[in-house]
Scaffold this motif. Structure first.
Motif, PDB file in Angstrom:
ATOM      1  N   HIS A  61      17.997  37.051  48.300  1.00  0.00           N
ATOM      2  CA  HIS A  61      17.237  35.921  47.756  1.00  0.00           C
ATOM      3  C   HIS A  61      15.734  36.146  47.867  1.00  0.00           C
ATOM      4  O   HIS A  61      14.967  35.715  46.997  1.00  0.00           O
ATOM      5  CB  HIS A  61      17.641  34.631  48.476  1.00  0.00           C
ATOM      6  N   LYS A  62      15.332  36.814  48.925  1.00  0.00           N
ATOM      7  CA  LYS A  62      13.904  37.132  49.059  1.00  0.00           C
ATOM      8  C   LYS A  62      13.444  38.009  47.902  1.00  0.00           C
ATOM      9  O   LYS A  62      12.376  37.800  47.312  1.00  0.00           O
ATOM     10  CB  LYS A  62      13.653  37.829  50.399  1.00  0.00           C
ATOM     11  N   ASP A  63      14.248  39.025  47.555  1.00  0.00           N
ATOM     12  CA  ASP A  63      13.909  39.904  46.443  1.00  0.00           C
ATOM     13  C   ASP A  63      13.881  39.122  45.122  1.00  0.00           C
ATOM     14  O   ASP A  63      13.022  39.351  44.253  1.00  0.00           O
ATOM     15  CB  ASP A  63      14.917  41.051  46.342  1.00  0.00           C
ATOM     16  N   LEU A  64      14.859  38.195  44.973  1.00  0.00           N
ATOM     17  CA  LEU A  64      14.898  37.386  43.746  1.00  0.00           C
ATOM     18  C   LEU A  64      13.657  36.510  43.629  1.00  0.00           C
ATOM     19  O   LEU A  64      13.036  36.420  42.563  1.00  0.00           O
ATOM     20  CB  LEU A  64      16.159  36.522  43.755  1.00  0.00           C
ATOM     21  N   TYR A  65      13.278  35.874  44.742  1.00  0.00           N
ATOM     22  CA  TYR A  65      12.061  35.056  44.734  1.00  0.00           C
ATOM     23  C   TYR A  65      10.817  35.911  44.481  1.00  0.00           C
ATOM     24  O   TYR A  65       9.864  35.471  43.826  1.00  0.00           O
ATOM     25  CB  TYR A  65      11.919  34.312  46.060  1.00  0.00           C
ATOM     26  N   GLY A  66      10.848  37.136  44.996  1.00  0.00           N
ATOM     27  CA  GLY A  66       9.718  38.032  44.752  1.00  0.00           C
ATOM     28  C   GLY A  66       9.575  38.363  43.278  1.00  0.00           C
ATOM     29  O   GLY A  66       8.458  38.406  42.737  1.00  0.00           O
ATOM     30  N   GLU A  67      10.716  38.610  42.619  1.00  0.00           N
ATOM     31  CA  GLU A  67      10.671  38.894  41.178  1.00  0.00           C
ATOM     32  C   GLU A  67      10.153  37.686  40.398  1.00  0.00           C
ATOM     33  O   GLU A  67       9.353  37.829  39.469  1.00  0.00           O
ATOM     34  CB  GLU A  67      12.071  39.284  40.694  1.00  0.00           C
ATOM     35  N   LYS A  68      10.639  36.497  40.772  1.00  0.00           N
ATOM     36  CA  LYS A  68      10.157  35.290  40.109  1.00  0.00           C
ATOM     37  C   LYS A  68       8.659  35.100  40.326  1.00  0.00           C
ATOM     38  O   LYS A  68       7.930  34.695  39.416  1.00  0.00           O
ATOM     39  CB  LYS A  68      10.918  34.070  40.623  1.00  0.00           C
ATOM     40  N   LEU A  69       8.212  35.386  41.533  1.00  0.00           N
ATOM     41  CA  LEU A  69       6.781  35.261  41.830  1.00  0.00           C
ATOM     42  C   LEU A  69       5.967  36.234  40.989  1.00  0.00           C
ATOM     43  O   LEU A  69       4.893  35.879  40.471  1.00  0.00           O
ATOM     44  CB  LEU A  69       6.547  35.498  43.320  1.00  0.00           C
ATOM     45  N   ASP A  70       6.458  37.461  40.838  1.00  0.00           N
ATOM     46  CA  ASP A  70       5.757  38.445  40.003  1.00  0.00           C
ATOM     47  C   ASP A  70       5.663  37.965  38.560  1.00  0.00           C
ATOM     48  O   ASP A  70       4.619  38.112  37.904  1.00  0.00           O
ATOM     49  CB  ASP A  70       6.473  39.791  40.074  1.00  0.00           C
ATOM     50  N   LYS A  71       6.775  37.407  38.054  1.00  0.00           N
ATOM     51  CA  LYS A  71       6.766  36.900  36.684  1.00  0.00           C
ATOM     52  C   LYS A  71       5.780  35.742  36.528  1.00  0.00           C
ATOM     53  O   LYS A  71       5.058  35.653  35.538  1.00  0.00           O
ATOM     54  CB  LYS A  71       8.163  36.447  36.287  1.00  0.00           C
ATOM     55  N   MET A  72       5.767  34.868  37.526  1.00  0.00           N
ATOM     56  CA  MET A  72       4.823  33.747  37.484  1.00  0.00           C
ATOM     57  C   MET A  72       3.385  34.236  37.525  1.00  0.00           C
ATOM     58  O   MET A  72       2.513  33.714  36.811  1.00  0.00           O
ATOM     59  CB  MET A  72       5.092  32.792  38.651  1.00  0.00           C
ATOM     60  N   GLU A  73       3.116  35.236  38.340  1.00  0.00           N
ATOM     61  CA  GLU A  73       1.758  35.784  38.401  1.00  0.00           C
ATOM     62  C   GLU A  73       1.365  36.439  37.090  1.00  0.00           C
ATOM     63  O   GLU A  73       0.225  36.298  36.625  1.00  0.00           O
ATOM     64  CB  GLU A  73       1.668  36.796  39.553  1.00  0.00           C
ATOM     65  N   ASN A  74       2.320  37.160  36.468  1.00  0.00           N
ATOM     66  CA  ASN A  74       2.044  37.772  35.165  1.00  0.00           C
ATOM     67  C   ASN A  74       1.773  36.694  34.108  1.00  0.00           C
ATOM     68  O   ASN A  74       0.865  36.834  33.281  1.00  0.00           O
ATOM     69  CB  ASN A  74       3.208  38.653  34.731  1.00  0.00           C
ATOM     70  N   SER A  75       2.595  35.630  34.149  1.00  0.00           N
ATOM     71  CA  SER A  75       2.389  34.523  33.200  1.00  0.00           C
ATOM     72  C   SER A  75       1.034  33.870  33.429  1.00  0.00           C
ATOM     73  O   SER A  75       0.331  33.521  32.476  1.00  0.00           O
ATOM     74  CB  SER A  75       3.505  33.488  33.341  1.00  0.00           C
ATOM     75  N   PHE A  76       0.669  33.714  34.697  1.00  0.00           N
ATOM     76  CA  PHE A  76      -0.621  33.106  35.020  1.00  0.00           C
ATOM     77  C   PHE A  76      -1.779  33.975  34.511  1.00  0.00           C
ATOM     78  O   PHE A  76      -2.751  33.465  33.956  1.00  0.00           O
ATOM     79  CB  PHE A  76      -0.728  32.909  36.528  1.00  0.00           C
ATOM     80  N   ARG A  77      -1.651  35.292  34.694  1.00  0.00           N
ATOM     81  CA  ARG A  77      -2.699  36.190  34.208  1.00  0.00           C
ATOM     82  C   ARG A  77      -2.798  36.134  32.679  1.00  0.00           C
ATOM     83  O   ARG A  77      -3.900  36.160  32.115  1.00  0.00           O
ATOM     84  CB  ARG A  77      -2.427  37.619  34.682  1.00  0.00           C
ATOM     85  N   GLU A  78      -1.632  36.057  32.006  1.00  0.00           N
ATOM     86  CA  GLU A  78      -1.639  35.984  30.548  1.00  0.00           C
ATOM     87  C   GLU A  78      -2.266  34.673  30.069  1.00  0.00           C
ATOM     88  O   GLU A  78      -3.060  34.663  29.121  1.00  0.00           O
ATOM     89  CB  GLU A  78      -0.197  36.088  30.023  1.00  0.00           C
ATOM     90  N   LEU A  79      -1.926  33.582  30.752  1.00  0.00           N
ATOM     91  CA  LEU A  79      -2.529  32.291  30.402  1.00  0.00           C
ATOM     92  C   LEU A  79      -4.037  32.304  30.650  1.00  0.00           C
ATOM     93  O   LEU A  79      -4.808  31.743  29.861  1.00  0.00           O
ATOM     94  CB  LEU A  79      -1.872  31.177  31.213  1.00  0.00           C
ATOM     95  N   SER A  80      -4.439  32.942  31.742  1.00  0.00           N
ATOM     96  CA  SER A  80      -5.876  33.041  32.036  1.00  0.00           C
ATOM     97  C   SER A  80      -6.599  33.831  30.953  1.00  0.00           C
ATOM     98  O   SER A  80      -7.702  33.477  30.527  1.00  0.00           O
ATOM     99  CB  SER A  80      -6.088  33.690  33.406  1.00  0.00           C
ATOM    100  N   ARG A  81      -5.942  34.909  30.494  1.00  0.00           N
ATOM    101  CA  ARG A  81      -6.553  35.726  29.433  1.00  0.00           C
ATOM    102  C   ARG A  81      -6.686  34.930  28.133  1.00  0.00           C
ATOM    103  O   ARG A  81      -7.727  34.944  27.476  1.00  0.00           O
ATOM    104  CB  ARG A  81      -5.705  36.971  29.203  1.00  0.00           C
ATOM    105  N   LYS A  82      -5.599  34.202  27.775  1.00  0.00           N
ATOM    106  CA  LYS A  82      -5.640  33.390  26.553  1.00  0.00           C
ATOM    107  C   LYS A  82      -6.666  32.272  26.678  1.00  0.00           C
ATOM    108  O   LYS A  82      -7.355  31.959  25.711  1.00  0.00           O
ATOM    109  CB  LYS A  82      -4.256  32.809  26.268  1.00  0.00           C
ATOM    110  N   LEU A  83      -6.732  31.681  27.878  1.00  0.00           N
ATOM    111  CA  LEU A  83      -7.716  30.623  28.093  1.00  0.00           C
ATOM    112  C   LEU A  83      -9.136  31.160  27.952  1.00  0.00           C
ATOM    113  O   LEU A  83     -10.016  30.497  27.392  1.00  0.00           O
ATOM    114  CB  LEU A  83      -7.515  30.006  29.477  1.00  0.00           C
ATOM    115  N   GLY A  84      -9.352  32.377  28.444  1.00  0.00           N
ATOM    116  CA  GLY A  84     -10.672  32.990  28.299  1.00  0.00           C
ATOM    117  C   GLY A  84     -11.030  33.207  26.839  1.00  0.00           C
ATOM    118  O   GLY A  84     -12.161  32.946  26.414  1.00  0.00           O
TER     119      GLY A  84
END
Length: 247
Positions: A61-84
């Protein structure tokens, strides 16, 4: 016998350590143990032979949460780029709007100044034209007819002619005594801007327009030379176009 005593003590110590570890994990992972108990039995092979099988489930479950966290961080970076990009586009648009407002203000001031300089000349011109036409009417017995706009072929239907002028009449025909020929005039007034905006319907059928390329900055129509019409089959046909200038 001493070595046997030491061995038994070591085994008892290991067993006690294991039991204490299990007790500690059970206390710390009380909720997780209840939630992941069935999953541990199904997913962990030989769980009953392993000292701490619940740890493997937690690791999964830790690994699964880590993958979800990575995806969320990638989504956040993409949203930040689009917002910029959106923010930059907004700033560019705002700059363009400000530039257009400044240009619009400059053109308004230019048109106002131009109109202010030319207005006395226009009024003098219309007064002189009215006096001249009045003299012609009194001398020759001619009559005047007023029209809104011409037909697309540059004619005026004689039946639509009005003997009374109003602000929405753009054209005047001063018919000769024989009612077969006449002078064609453009009447400048409050609605010149409308005529300029609809130049293909209001002006070009019967007018030669000077500096037509500047119509976006113009607000008045100044007649430079009258036109001429001939009456044919109940219509006034333009024989010579009016020469006008946009100002």
């Amino acid at each position: 016998m001493i070595w046997l005593y030491c061995l038994i003590s070591f085994i008892i110590g290991c067993l006690a350590t294991y039991l204490l570890s299990l007790l500690y994990l059970s206390k710390v992972l009380k909720r997780e143990k209840r939630a992941y108990g069935k999953e541990m039995i199904q997913s962990v092979r030989f769980w009953y032979l392993k000292p701490f099988p619940i740890v493997e489930v937690l690791k999964k479950h830790k690994d699964l949460y880590g993958e979800k966290l990575d995806k969320m961080e990638n989504s956040f970076r993409e949203l930040s780029r689009k917002l910029g990009k959106t923010d930059q586009a907004f700033k560019n648009h705002q700059s363009r709007v400000e530039a257009l407002e400044k240009e619009n203000l400059r053109l308004r001031n230019q048109a106002k100044n131009s109109g202010g300089l030319q207005k006395p000349d226009l009024e003098d011109h219309h007064r002189s034209e009215s006096k001249k036409h009045l003299k012609v009417n009194l001398r020759t017995g001619s009559s005047s007819f007023f029209f809104t706009i011409p037909e697309t072929d540059g004619t005026f239907n004689a039946e639509k002619g009005d003997s009374v002028q109003d602000d929405r009449k753009f054209y005047k025909i001063i018919a000769a005594a024989n009612q077969e020929t006449g002078e064609l005039h453009f009447i400048s007034g409050l609605y010149d801007q409308k005529a300029i905006e609809n130049i293909d319907y209001y002006l070009t059928p019967v007018c030669e327009v000077e500096n037509i390329s500047q119509r976006n900055n113009a607000s008045k129509v100044f007649q430079k030379e009258a036109g001429r019409v001939i009456k044919v089959s109940g219509k006034w046909v333009t024989d010579k176009k009016i020469k006008v200038k946009l100002m």
